[in-house]
Each structure stands twice: as C-alpha cells, then as structure tokens.
Design a protein around this motif. Structure first.
Motif, PDB file in Angstrom:
ATOM      1  N   ALA A 241     -54.491  -7.989  25.320  1.00  0.00           N
ATOM      2  CA  ALA A 241     -54.266  -8.413  24.039  1.00  0.00           C
ATOM      3  C   ALA A 241     -53.018  -8.155  23.841  1.00  0.00           C
ATOM      4  N   PRO A 242     -52.097  -7.340  23.980  1.00  0.00           N
ATOM      5  CA  PRO A 242     -50.886  -6.821  23.534  1.00  0.00           C
ATOM      6  C   PRO A 242     -49.624  -7.821  24.344  1.00  0.00           C
ATOM      7  N   GLY A 244     -49.452 -10.668  25.251  1.00  0.00           N
ATOM      8  CA  GLY A 244     -49.632 -12.054  24.548  1.00  0.00           C
ATOM      9  C   GLY A 244     -48.694 -11.974  22.835  1.00  0.00           C
ATOM     10  N   ASP A 245     -48.892 -10.680  22.209  1.00  0.00           N
ATOM     11  CA  ASP A 245     -48.265 -10.191  20.991  1.00  0.00           C
ATOM     12  C   ASP A 245     -47.088 -10.688  21.486  1.00  0.00           C
ATOM     13  N   PRO A 246     -46.567 -11.016  20.368  1.00  0.00           N
ATOM     14  CA  PRO A 246     -44.526 -10.523  20.671  1.00  0.00           C
ATOM     15  C   PRO A 246     -44.371  -9.300  19.596  1.00  0.00           C
ATOM     16  N   ARG A 247     -45.069  -9.019  18.974  1.00  0.00           N
ATOM     17  CA  ARG A 247     -44.875  -8.107  18.223  1.00  0.00           C
ATOM     18  C   ARG A 247     -44.815  -7.013  18.473  1.00  0.00           C
ATOM     19  N   VAL A 248     -45.595  -6.963  20.220  1.00  0.00           N
ATOM     20  CA  VAL A 248     -45.638  -5.581  20.914  1.00  0.00           C
ATOM     21  C   VAL A 248     -44.633  -5.092  21.994  1.00  0.00           C
ATOM     22  N   THR A 249     -43.944  -4.193  21.694  1.00  0.00           N
ATOM     23  CA  THR A 249     -42.950  -3.959  23.038  1.00  0.00           C
ATOM     24  C   THR A 249     -43.705  -3.203  23.779  1.00  0.00           C
ATOM     25  N   VAL A 250     -43.409  -3.566  24.843  1.00  0.00           N
ATOM     26  CA  VAL A 250     -44.471  -2.990  27.176  1.00  0.00           C
ATOM     27  C   VAL A 250     -43.396  -2.718  27.491  1.00  0.00           C
ATOM     28  N   LEU A 251     -43.698  -1.177  27.697  1.00  0.00           N
ATOM     29  CA  LEU A 251     -42.629  -0.397  28.769  1.00  0.00           C
ATOM     30  C   LEU A 251     -43.009  -1.120  29.840  1.00  0.00           C
ATOM     31  N   MET A 252     -42.655  -1.794  30.915  1.00  0.00           N
ATOM     32  CA  MET A 252     -42.738  -2.283  32.240  1.00  0.00           C
ATOM     33  C   MET A 252     -42.498  -1.196  33.437  1.00  0.00           C
TER      34      MET A 252
END
Length: 264
Positions: A241-242, A244-252
């Motif tokens: 889910a996160p 696809g959510d532009p409000r969530v910051t994802v650490l690669m």
C-alpha cells in the motif's frame, strides 16, 4: 547472468518495468561517477550485465567520437529491443558467471547490481579486472539492504521486504548486504587506489523507484513468501500500500559504488 535461484530474468513480462524503476533511482548517480572517473571521447568501455542498456547508451554518447562501449549480458533481449543503436555500441551475449571476458584492453569496466548475485563473486570481479588495460578503472555498484532492514518505513513494508531478501539469500547465491564489502573485494582482486561511496535514494510512493522497482520486486516474491508462510496475505498487502501512496516517503536500499585501477 544465470545464477541458480535468480528470479528476475528477462522472461518475466514486467521485468523491463521493474528495471526502469531501478534506472530512475540510480542512473543519475552512476553517470556522475563515470564522469568523474574520466570517461571521455576515445575511451573503450565495457558494461557487464548491461540489463536495459540505459548506462551503455549514455556511455556510447560520452565516448564518441572514436570510443566504443561493449554492452554484455547473458540475455540481450532488452539491449536488442532499442529502435536505434548508437554508433560505437556493441552488444555481446556473455554470462560472467560462466566465462572469462575479453581481456586486457578496456579503459573502463562497469557493473551494477550484478556481483551480489554471482555464485563466486570474487571470481566475477577478477574477470572484470582482467578485462582492463594497465591503469584502467573498474567501477562496480552493488546494493546493501541494511537501510531497508533497519530504516524503511512503515514497519509493514520493512517486515515484508526483509522477509523477501532473507528468502532470496536462503534460496540463491544472492547477498543482500554485499555492498559494504565491495571495497575490500576490489582490493582483494589486486586493484589499487580503491575508493567507495554509498548513496540511498529517498522516493515518494507512486514514483518509479518505489512503485516500479520495489513494488514489482515484492510482487515477484509474493508466491514464495506466502507459500512458505513467511508472511500473511494481509501483511503482504499492507506492505504494498505505501508504495503507491505519494504521501509516504520510502527509503530505498543503499547502493555502494566502489572503484579501483589495475596496476600499471
């Protein structure tokens, strides 16, 4: 590259899309390293495990006029799919896990997210180093999922991503934490002046790095994770889910770039 247990082969219909996410995350940093290491008109270069070919195509423009770039991969379908092949680019079907490379003549040899999959990683690096001319430079970029294991948010994503990488390590030669060992490995195969740098892209959910690369990586792992009881269906969906959510910051995952020269 045809290492046993390697899941992400080009036969998968979504593999080119998955690779595009990794390219979006890493290509700019890769080009910066290659520029600083002195690729210039007239250089002779080799990319091992060229994948979708974005770096090889950029290098072809960088070394023109008079230079050349050999793009090597065990599966060359993505490389051959380009409508226009730039001058100076040669496509070579080659499996670094199985055979030596053309030796001794390249100014630069480059590989990205390849060596950590090899059954004999040091032998692969030796083959790359042997392809250099004296004084030539080897640049290798490899992942280290330490950032994902300890810093990726939200916790649902971190749990499933960690389970996926641990499954790959148990079922294949892949090493999800190889990146931090790369500088010592380059020194061990005889390169000099070894230096290294790590970079960790931070992406928004819904952007190519997160939605394309991480989501499709997890999708490829869905079946073994669920069938092995490593995560539940609900946990897996909570992890996706996160992405696809532009409000969530994802650490690669962190990518460690290391380089060194073949002695004169």
């Amino acid at each position: 590259m045809t290492a046993q247990g390697y899941l992400f082969d080009q036969a998968w219909t979504l593999e080119r899309t998955r690779l595009a996410g990794l390219e979006a995350a890493l290509d700019a940093g890769t080009r910066g390293h290659l520029t600083r290491l002195g690729t210039a008109p007239g250089s002779r270069c080799l990319e091992v495990g060229a994948g979708g070919g974005t770096v090889a195509r950029w290098l072809a423009g960088r070394v023109a006029p008079g230079g050349s770039i050999v793009a090597a991969d065990a599966h060359t379908g993505f490389l051959e799919a380009w409508d226009d092949q730039p001058p100076g680019l040669e496509i070579l079907r080659h499996d670094i896990a199985a055979a030596d490379l053309p030796t001794g003549g390249f100014d630069l040899v480059y590989a990205r997210w390849l060596v950590h999959w090899l059954p004999d990683k040091r032998r692969g690096l030796r083959r790359m180093a042997a392809a250099l001319r004296p004084g030539g430079v080897l640049l290798v970029e490899e992942p280290d999922f330490v950032t994902a294991f300890h810093g990726c948010e939200p916790p649902a994503l971190r749990r499933v991503l960690t389970a996926g990488m641990r499954h790959l390590q148990a079922s294949s030669p892949g090493d999800a934490e190889y990146g931090r060992r790369l500088p010592d490995e380059l020194s061990a195969v005889g390169l000099t002046g070894v230096e290294a740098e790590g970079r960790c892209p931070v992406a928004r959910g819904g952007t190519p790095p997160a939605a394309g690369f991480l989501r499709l990586t997890l999708e490829k792992l869905r079946r073994p994770l669920l069938e092995g009881g490593l995560v539940t269906e609900a946990e897996f969906e909570d992890a996706l889910a996160p992405l696809g959510d532009p409000r969530v910051t994802v650490l690669m995952p962190m990518t460690v770039a290391a380089w060194g020269r073949r002695p004169e």
